[in-house]
Motif scaffolding. Structure first.
Motif, short mmCIF file in Angstrom:
data_model
loop_
_atom_site.label_atom_id
_atom_site.label_comp_id
_atom_site.label_asym_id
_atom_site.label_seq_id
_atom_site.Cartn_x
_atom_site.Cartn_y
_atom_site.Cartn_z
N GLU A 82 1.89 5.48 10.92
CA GLU A 82 1.59 4.87 9.80
C GLU A 82 1.28 3.33 10.10
O GLU A 82 0.30 2.80 9.71
CB GLU A 82 2.44 5.07 8.84
CG GLU A 82 2.22 4.92 7.49
CD GLU A 82 1.11 5.82 7.13
OE1 GLU A 82 -0.06 5.55 6.51
OE2 GLU A 82 1.22 7.27 7.60
N ALA A 83 2.11 2.76 11.08
CA ALA A 83 1.96 1.25 11.74
C ALA A 83 0.66 1.25 12.28
O ALA A 83 -0.23 0.28 12.02
CB ALA A 83 3.12 1.21 12.34
N LEU A 84 0.21 2.02 12.80
CA LEU A 84 -1.09 2.35 13.66
C LEU A 84 -2.07 2.30 12.76
O LEU A 84 -3.03 1.65 12.79
CB LEU A 84 -1.18 3.38 14.75
CG LEU A 84 -0.19 3.33 16.12
CD1 LEU A 84 -0.35 4.84 16.63
CD2 LEU A 84 -0.84 2.29 16.91
N LYS A 85 -2.17 3.13 11.57
CA LYS A 85 -3.19 3.38 10.80
C LYS A 85 -3.30 1.94 9.98
O LYS A 85 -4.31 1.64 9.25
CB LYS A 85 -3.01 4.60 9.75
CG LYS A 85 -3.12 5.77 10.50
CD LYS A 85 -3.22 7.12 9.37
CE LYS A 85 -1.60 7.33 8.99
NZ LYS A 85 -1.83 8.65 8.32
N GLU A 86 -2.32 1.30 9.59
CA GLU A 86 -2.25 0.20 8.77
C GLU A 86 -3.05 -1.09 9.43
O GLU A 86 -3.62 -1.81 8.69
CB GLU A 86 -0.78 -0.33 8.80
CG GLU A 86 -0.87 -1.55 7.81
CD GLU A 86 -1.32 -1.25 6.30
OE1 GLU A 86 -1.63 -1.99 5.68
OE2 GLU A 86 -1.15 0.07 5.98
N LEU A 87 -3.08 -0.81 10.73
CA LEU A 87 -4.08 -1.90 11.43
C LEU A 87 -5.57 -1.74 10.72
O LEU A 87 -6.26 -2.74 10.62
CB LEU A 87 -3.97 -1.82 12.96
CG LEU A 87 -2.79 -2.09 13.66
CD1 LEU A 87 -2.94 -2.11 15.42
CD2 LEU A 87 -2.22 -3.34 13.08
N THR A 88 -6.04 -0.51 10.93
CA THR A 88 -7.43 -0.29 10.29
C THR A 88 -7.35 -0.43 8.75
O THR A 88 -8.50 -1.23 8.23
CB THR A 88 -7.64 1.21 10.66
OG1 THR A 88 -7.78 1.57 11.95
CG2 THR A 88 -9.26 1.40 9.94
N ALA A 106 10.93 0.64 4.43
CA ALA A 106 10.35 -0.50 5.16
C ALA A 106 10.90 -1.05 6.23
O ALA A 106 10.35 -1.39 7.21
CB ALA A 106 10.68 -1.83 3.99
N ALA A 107 12.34 -0.59 6.55
CA ALA A 107 12.71 -0.91 7.85
C ALA A 107 12.17 -0.17 8.93
O ALA A 107 12.13 -0.85 10.03
CB ALA A 107 14.33 -0.79 7.83
N LEU A 108 12.26 1.24 8.75
CA LEU A 108 11.58 1.93 9.65
C LEU A 108 10.14 1.77 10.00
O LEU A 108 9.66 1.74 10.92
CB LEU A 108 11.71 3.49 9.27
CG LEU A 108 13.02 4.01 9.37
CD1 LEU A 108 13.18 5.53 8.92
CD2 LEU A 108 13.68 4.09 10.78
N PHE A 109 9.25 1.42 9.03
CA PHE A 109 7.88 0.98 9.21
C PHE A 109 7.94 -0.27 10.17
O PHE A 109 7.21 -0.40 11.08
CB PHE A 109 7.19 0.86 7.85
CG PHE A 109 5.83 0.26 7.90
CD1 PHE A 109 4.93 1.25 8.18
CD2 PHE A 109 5.52 -1.23 8.09
CE1 PHE A 109 3.59 0.69 8.49
CE2 PHE A 109 4.23 -1.40 8.36
CZ PHE A 109 3.11 -0.55 8.36
N ASP A 110 8.63 -1.22 9.63
CA ASP A 110 8.82 -2.56 10.50
C ASP A 110 9.03 -2.27 12.09
O ASP A 110 8.40 -3.05 12.78
CB ASP A 110 9.68 -3.47 9.97
CG ASP A 110 9.37 -4.27 8.71
OD1 ASP A 110 8.17 -4.01 8.28
OD2 ASP A 110 10.22 -4.67 7.88
N ALA A 111 9.99 -1.27 12.21
CA ALA A 111 10.46 -0.85 13.68
C ALA A 111 9.08 -0.07 14.24
O ALA A 111 8.89 -0.63 15.38
CB ALA A 111 11.59 0.23 13.42
N ARG A 129 0.91 -1.30 -0.02
CA ARG A 129 -0.09 -0.12 0.01
C ARG A 129 0.96 1.47 0.02
O ARG A 129 0.31 2.30 -0.76
CB ARG A 129 -0.96 0.04 1.26
CG ARG A 129 -2.23 1.25 1.35
CD ARG A 129 -3.00 0.92 2.54
NE ARG A 129 -2.22 1.25 3.71
CZ ARG A 129 -2.09 2.54 4.30
NH1 ARG A 129 -2.58 3.34 3.50
NH2 ARG A 129 -1.65 2.54 5.46
N LEU A 130 1.86 1.33 0.77
CA LEU A 130 2.80 2.55 0.89
C LEU A 130 4.11 2.52 0.22
O LEU A 130 4.72 3.45 0.19
CB LEU A 130 3.17 2.65 2.63
CG LEU A 130 1.78 2.50 3.50
CD1 LEU A 130 2.12 2.56 4.78
CD2 LEU A 130 1.02 4.03 3.12
#
Length: 452
Positions: free
Chosen positions: A339-345, A273-278, A264-265
């Motif tokens: 962005e990780a929080l929003k990804e759950l929705t 991607a590494a920062l998102f995974d963190a 999506r992003l």
């Protein structure tokens, strides 16, 4: 003594208020407007008639406003000489950010974002109009459609408040070549969308006087960050309560969530991607405090409160002063957390058939409503078949020199804009009821109709 330029209003030149600042008056004007109250009948994601107590656009906007004020208070806690200089340069004001938070979604149509592409297509087919954008509609409502005086249109907010609500301070680009791109998606100084129609060009120019083209004000940056934080946190609470997000067992879906996010992003400029995974790992770790799928246990309610507080506190602390205009910045690591929080929705709710099917029906309601109202208006603009407010909007458009200057004296453009403006002052329940009445499917009484 002359007022600061940012505190000026376009229409009211004299402030006769011994106990409120111009910015406090802005906030009060918004709170007392019917356009703001209407947001209680517009969905955040789920329909407002859900039996569970979920957020709607009104409660969302109140939280954005509150959090925007806290961001300013956080910045003002920095007493260093450098921070004091930045404060003077940035022009940040708690009341201004709060007002911008209250009005940032005021132009959302019934059913929220799902209606935007429908209305966009309707307008772009009609008389050279540039289409529909929720942020531009918010600016139009505040400057033209909302009324508090007969002498002028709009709420007549200060220049600072209008500039602060412009998350995307530009008109619609003429072509794809004119689209602004940032070197990194975490650069919050600019926005990739647009925020004003050509019919509000004079109001837009007035609000942006002295500003660098395309650059958000510091107050707009803070409002936009408050918006991100707010819906990233309260959407998760809503959908856990509704049984859609299994916060007690995120670890089992962690890899699939990460894959979904990269798909999506991944096209965002300089997406890491590494920062998102963190950020995602931090989210999964924090939600381990949720011990079961049942929202209503005392332990889960307490844990959710602690987690939400932790997330918001971290996000507030991510704001700092910067050396370059607009003199505020947001830590990129914290943006990946949000962005990780929003990804759950996105993963558990938005990209699921149950919501997609419902949204398809909502699109059809909006399209049907537009088609029927437009046909009636084109046939007989003064017909009693038309709601009084629609006739009033159409009449005002015929007298608006700014509209004629932008689009010419096109009756087709005026009819299309009037219908869309009218749809955007309806709640979802009103939109459904009116569509049923116009299509002959309603069992409602003619007596006491809400639109007469």
């Amino acid at each position: 003594m002359r007022k600061p330029r940012r505190a000026e209003r376009r229409h009211d030149k004299v402030e006769n208020d011994p106990f409120r600042t111009p910015y406090q008056r802005d906030r009060d004007r918004v709170l007392y407007s019917s356009a703001f109250r209407r947001l209680s009948g517009v969905a955040q994601v789920a329909a407002v008639n859900e039996q569970r107590v979920l957020h709607n656009r009104l409660t969302h906007s109140l939280k954005v406003a509150q959090l925007g004020r806290r961001l300013v208070q956080h910045l003002k806690c920095d007493d260093s000489n450098e921070a004091q200089e930045f404060r003077k340069s940035s022009g940040i004001k708690a009341d201004v950010v709060e007002t911008a938070g209250l009005v940032h979604d005021i132009g959302h149509p019934p059913f929220g974002h799902v209606s935007e592409p429908v209305l966009d297509a309707c307008l772009r087919r009609s008389g050279g109009l540039e289409g529909f954008e929720g942020n531009a509609q918010s600016f139009r409502i505040v400057t033209k459609l909302a009324r508090r005086r007969t002498e002028y249109a709009g709420l007549d907010l200060t220049r600072a408040a209008l500039d602060a609500m412009l998350k995307y301070p530009r008109l619609r680009p003429q072509s794809a070549d004119d689209l602004f791109t940032t070197p990194t998606w975490t650069d919050r100084r600019f926005g990739s969308k647009w925020g004003a129609y050509a019919s509000e060009l004079e109001d837009f120019r007035w609000a942006r006087k002295g500003a660098r083209a395309g650059l958000r004000s510091a107050n707009a940056v803070l409002m936009d960050w408050a918006d991100d934080i707010t819906y990233a946190t309260h959407d998760i609470e809503d959908y856990f309560r509704a049984g859609l997000i299994p916060l007690h067992d995120l670890a089992s879906d962690r890899d699939r969530i990460a894959k979904h996010a990269r798909h999506r992003l991944g096209k965002l400029p300089d997406f890491d991607a590494a920062l998102f995974d963190a950020g995602l790992d931090k989210v999964v770790s924090r939600f381990k405090q949720i011990t079961s799928s049942c929202w209503d246990t005392r332990a889960n309610r307490s844990a959710m409160n602690v987690i939400t507080t932790t997330n918001i506190t971290e996000c507030v602390g991510a704001v700092s002063f910067a050396a370059d205009p607009p003199y505020v910045a947001v830590d990129s690591h914290c943006q990946y957390l949000v962005e990780a929080l929003k990804e759950l929705t996105w993963f558990y709710v938005i990209d699921k058939p149950s919501l997609a099917v419902m949204q398809e029906g909502q699109k059809r309601i909006v399209q049907s409503l537009y088609d029927r109202l437009h046909a009636c208006l084109a046939e007989a603009p003064k017909s009693p078949r038309l709601p009084i407010q629609l006739r009033s909007i159409y009449r005002d458009l015929a007298r608006d020199p700014d509209f004629d200057s932008a689009y010419g004296k096109s009756s087709e453009a005026r009819q299309a804009r009037a219908v869309v403006d009218y749809i955007c002052v309806l709640t979802e329940a009103q939109a459904v009821d009116l569509d049923e009445r116009l299509s002959g499917r309603s069992h409602s009484s003619m007596f006491g109709a809400w639109f007469s």
